[in-house]
Design an enzyme around this catalytic site. Structure first.
Site, PDB file in Angstrom:
ATOM      1  N   GLU A   1      31.958  38.076 -32.311  1.00 32.87           N
ATOM      2  CA  GLU A   1      30.759  37.173 -32.730  1.00 32.87           C
ATOM      3  C   GLU A   1      30.513  37.779 -34.075  1.00 32.87           C
ATOM      4  OE1 GLU A   1      29.616  34.646 -31.205  1.00 32.87           O
ATOM      5  OE2 GLU A   1      30.752  34.826 -29.397  1.00 32.87           O
TER       6      GLU A   1
ATOM      7  N   SER B   1       5.794  35.271  30.082  1.00 32.28           N
ATOM      8  CA  SER B   1       5.912  36.672  30.611  1.00 32.28           C
ATOM      9  C   SER B   1       5.834  37.782  29.843  1.00 32.28           C
ATOM     10  CB  SER B   1       7.170  36.901  31.820  1.00 32.28           C
ATOM     11  OG  SER B   1       6.862  35.779  32.952  1.00 32.28           O
TER      12      SER B   1
END
Length: 768
Positions: free
Chosen positions: A193, A469
């Site tokens: 770059e 239950s």
């Protein structure tokens, strides 16, 4: 005397006029230039202030990072060899023959040698460490440091980064300082770059001229002349608009940035700002997050080819999308590698090895971050309650949670597979599931929909359905409290009963099979989930006393204290059930379930917070009896199918079914986790499922994915091995006939001496 006048020629007049025009133009020009210089100077001062504010303040809003629990290993830890192997795989460790660097491990059948990464723990920085983890049948037997063979009291694995909470502009990043960047990434970036990065002053005129010539020759834009500094200025402050004015502003800002800040500061900002791809609605910024996004591992552990991949992607993340265009990115990656070799950063052998290596990207179908909508909703709620609603808006916050990634994965697999199977004969089923860590009281996993990643109604938290239950263990815990007249062998009436309310309404509870046996031992009534004996027991001890036991165990919503409550006419959620069953699993100690263990601010400082409540809700000796009874539920009771699936493994559980089989429930635990599961329909329609055929099937599938650790039988003070007559429940000596051995409370266990049989002549003589 006559005066001779000289007549001006046209040429001289034109010369004089031209000099006058030039002087006027020059005058205007230098004034305009001066004015322009003043404007540029003032504008530069303005830009300088903008740049300084950005660079010297908070450059980015860093999303809050959310981590899983940090697995703690110590002698006796209930963590198996396969579980740690799975954890290391999830964390991205590499299995090798001999660990030579951070992030590697080797394993035999009884030991694991690990070179752990350094990481930030809520209690402080953890340095890299090489250890040997040894195992026995109960889990971890020892953890010793390889350098000096010293055994460690506790050793932590790093937590999993689950996700980041995005509250700002949709940008997602993980900040990585320059010193932690692999040198090869920086070298490759500059080669590709901006080769003259350390020579120019923000703008490179030669690069601009070269790019202009190439582009004009090609008739299109094929090369850019922007420096890294210009790219940073554009990303930080400008739009992607293509105009001469924007380019001028970009160049001016680049010069200012280069003048004010060091090259290393600029490089660090660029590497953490650059756009690297798109994760659905999230923009991935910075190479640190890109490393996680593409490879699922920290940037410090990337290979040279993977580092080159990241640099190659910068040119165009969409064009070089590796899942769509693998050949494009591979060609670009190889170009970056060749540039590294040409510059002398790689030798020929290293270059060839890197070029021949596969891309190594993560599976596209596996998300880059965890989709945990149900759990994250609870995290956000708890953060707001304990730390304030402004916390998530702060930058760089780190939230450490209780989530166990392996438990979550097992839960999701169990839910998906089981519901798919059950849906074949019972459409429109839904589920809510909560798994807790028995030792920490934290929520280890949560699923709020049959599609676990669906972000909507959270049935794990928000439903309110009769728990059936599942309430019964608390009825029996009330009856078995210290100094109680009841034991596990006490006979309970199993005969028709009719109760009348104050309004004159009658209620006649029935057993599941509509039959009566006259009387049954208390233990049998619980393990067979018999309704009538339970109601008789609950009335004997008091409905209000049962409600108190439940409330002390963590049930914080109002209870209608009617006899029907004894059979589960109580509306709750899987989270509420998990809370009270966590108390049963944790020796009767109530601790409010939590999702958050610690929060660190951007400076790594822990935020102060009030400790969560903790108290003894059920006596340890009573809880021991209930745990024993719940293990019998699995061995020979309503959950026998579960016991048969895991023979020889100590598991405790309880099934639950509401009226007309509308709600299927199961709650249970092993030595490590507590689980509470509901299966039903959103419209409250009948499901034809019982607790054992619906919710328990999910739990069974969960344990197949996450093999259980057998409950440890630890003797509790105040509990002895008792012997009771099978018919009468009377305590007797061990030598008596027709007796069963059952745990009993020391305070109330008073066996008779003569077994209740006639004395022999020699016993009479001896006075016995």
């Amino acid at each position: 005397m006559t005066t001779k006048t000289t007549k001006k020629t046209p040429a001289s007049r034109r010369s004089k006029n031209s000099r006058g025009v030039f002087r006027r133009i020059w005058s205007i020009a230098w004034k305009l230039g001066l004015a322009g210089l003043a404007v540029v100077t003032l504008y530069s001062i303005y830009l300088d202030q903008i740049i300084a504010q950005k660079f010297e303040g908070q450059k980015w809003h860093l999303p809050a990072q959310v981590f899983s629990r940090s697995m703690a290993l110590y002698p006796g830890a209930a963590v198996s060899h396969p579980q740690i192997m799975a954890e290391l795989k999830l964390l991205g460790y590499r299995k090798v023959a001999n660990p030579r660097q951070i992030g590697e491990f080797s394993a035999s059948s009884t030991r694991i040698e690990l070179w752990r990464r350094p990481f930030l723990h809520p209690e402080g920085d953890q340095v890299e460490q090489r250890v040997m983890i040894s195992f026995d049948s109960n889990g971890v037997s020892s953890v010793s440091r390889m350098s000096d063979k010293r055994q460690l009291a506790v050793f932590h694995l790093e937590p999993v980064l689950l996700d980041r909470i995005i509250t700002g502009d949709g940008e997602d990043r993980l900040f990585v300082p320059t010193e932690e960047m692999p040198p090869s990434i920086v070298q490759a970036l500059l080669l590709v770059e901006d080769r003259s990065f350390y020579e120019h002053h923000g703008v490179n005129p030669f690069a601009i001229a070269r790019a202009a010539f190439v582009n004009i020759s090609a008739g299109r834009t094929v090369q850019g002349g922007s420096t890294l500094t210009q790219q940073l200025a554009k990303n930080f402050f400008l739009s992607s608009e293509r105009s001469l004015l924007r380019k001028v502003r970009e160049a001016l800002m680049a010069v200012i940035i280069d003048f004010r800040y060091s090259k290393d500061e600029i490089l660090e900002a660029y590497l953490n700002e650059v756009y690297m791809g798109q994760d659905k609605s999230r923009a991935v910024h910075g190479v640190g997050l890109a490393s996680r996004f593409y490879f699922g591992r920290p940037i410090t552990e990337l290979t040279i080819s993977q580092q080159a991949f990241l640099v190659a992607t910068i040119k165009g993340p969409s064009y070089y999308n590796p899942w769509k265009y693998p050949e494009r990115i591979q060609e670009r990656r190889d170009l970056v590698l060749r540039l590294l070799m040409d510059a002398g950063h790689l030798n020929t052998a290293e270059y060839k090895a890197a070029v021949e290596s596969p891309l190594g990207i993560r599976n596209f179908n596996k998300p880059a971050h965890q989709k945990l909508p149900s759990f994250f909703a609870l995290v956000k709620q708890e953060v707001n309650e304990r730390y304030g609603d402004a916390l998530l808006k702060q930058s760089g916050v780190k939230i450490y949670t209780t989530l166990d990634p392996m438990a979550q994965e097992a839960a999701e697999i169990a839910v998906t597979r089981t519901l798919k199977s059950l849906d074949k004969s019972n459409k429109s089923l839904q589920i809510g599931m909560v798994v807790t860590d028995k030792y920490t009281g934290g929520i280890a996993a949560m699923v709020g929909d049959k599609t676990p990643g669906f972000d909507g109604f959270n049935r794990a938290v928000e439903i309110r359905r009769p728990i059936g239950s599942l309430i019964k263990p608390f009825v029996y815990a009330t009856a078995l409290a210290p100094n109680s007249q009841f034991t596990l062998a006490t006979p309970l009436k199993d005969q028709p009963i009719t109760l009348k309310s104050e309004q004159g309404k009658t209620w006649s509870p029935q057993n599941f099979d509509k039959k009566f046996t006259g009387q049954v031992p208390l233990l049998t009534a619980l393990k067979k989930s018999m309704n009538v004996p339970t109601v008789n027991l609950g009335i004997a001890v008091g409905v209000d006393a049962v409600a108190t036991t439940l409330a002390k165990s963590g049930w914080h919503e109002p209870l209608n204290q009617y006899p029907s409550m004894l059979l589960g006419a109580v509306n709750g959620s899987p989270l509420m059930v998990a809370q009270v069953y966590q108390t049963l699993a944790d020796s009767g100690v109530y601790r409010k379930l939590t999702t958050v263990t610690a929060v660190l601010d951007s400076e790594k400082n822990p935020l102060p917070v009030t400790r969560l409540p903790k108290e003894q809700a059920i006596s340890p000796e009573t809880d021991f009896l209930i745990q024993y009874a719940m293990q019998q539920v699995v061995n020979t009771g309503t959950a026998t199918r579960l016991g048969n699936a895991f023979p020889g493994v100590g598991l405790a559980g309880k099934t639950g079914t509401s009226n007309d089989s509308r709600d299927s429930w199961f709650a249970g635990f092993d030595e490590r986790n507590v689980a509470a599961i509901w299966v039903g329909r959103d419209d409250n329609g009948k499901t034809s499922l019982y607790g054992s055929s619906g919710a328990m099937a999910v739990y069974l599938a969960f344990l197949k994915e996450r093999p259980p650790i057998s409950l440890r039988s630890i003797q509790v003070n105040g509990v002895v091995r008792g012997f009771f007559d099978r018919d009468t429940g009377v305590a007797k000596e061990s030598t008596c006939s027709n007796v069963d051995a059952l745990p009993a409370l020391t305070a109330t266990y008073r066996p008779i001496n003569n077994c209740g049989e006639p004395l022999q002549w020699w016993q009479k003589i001896l006075g016995r």
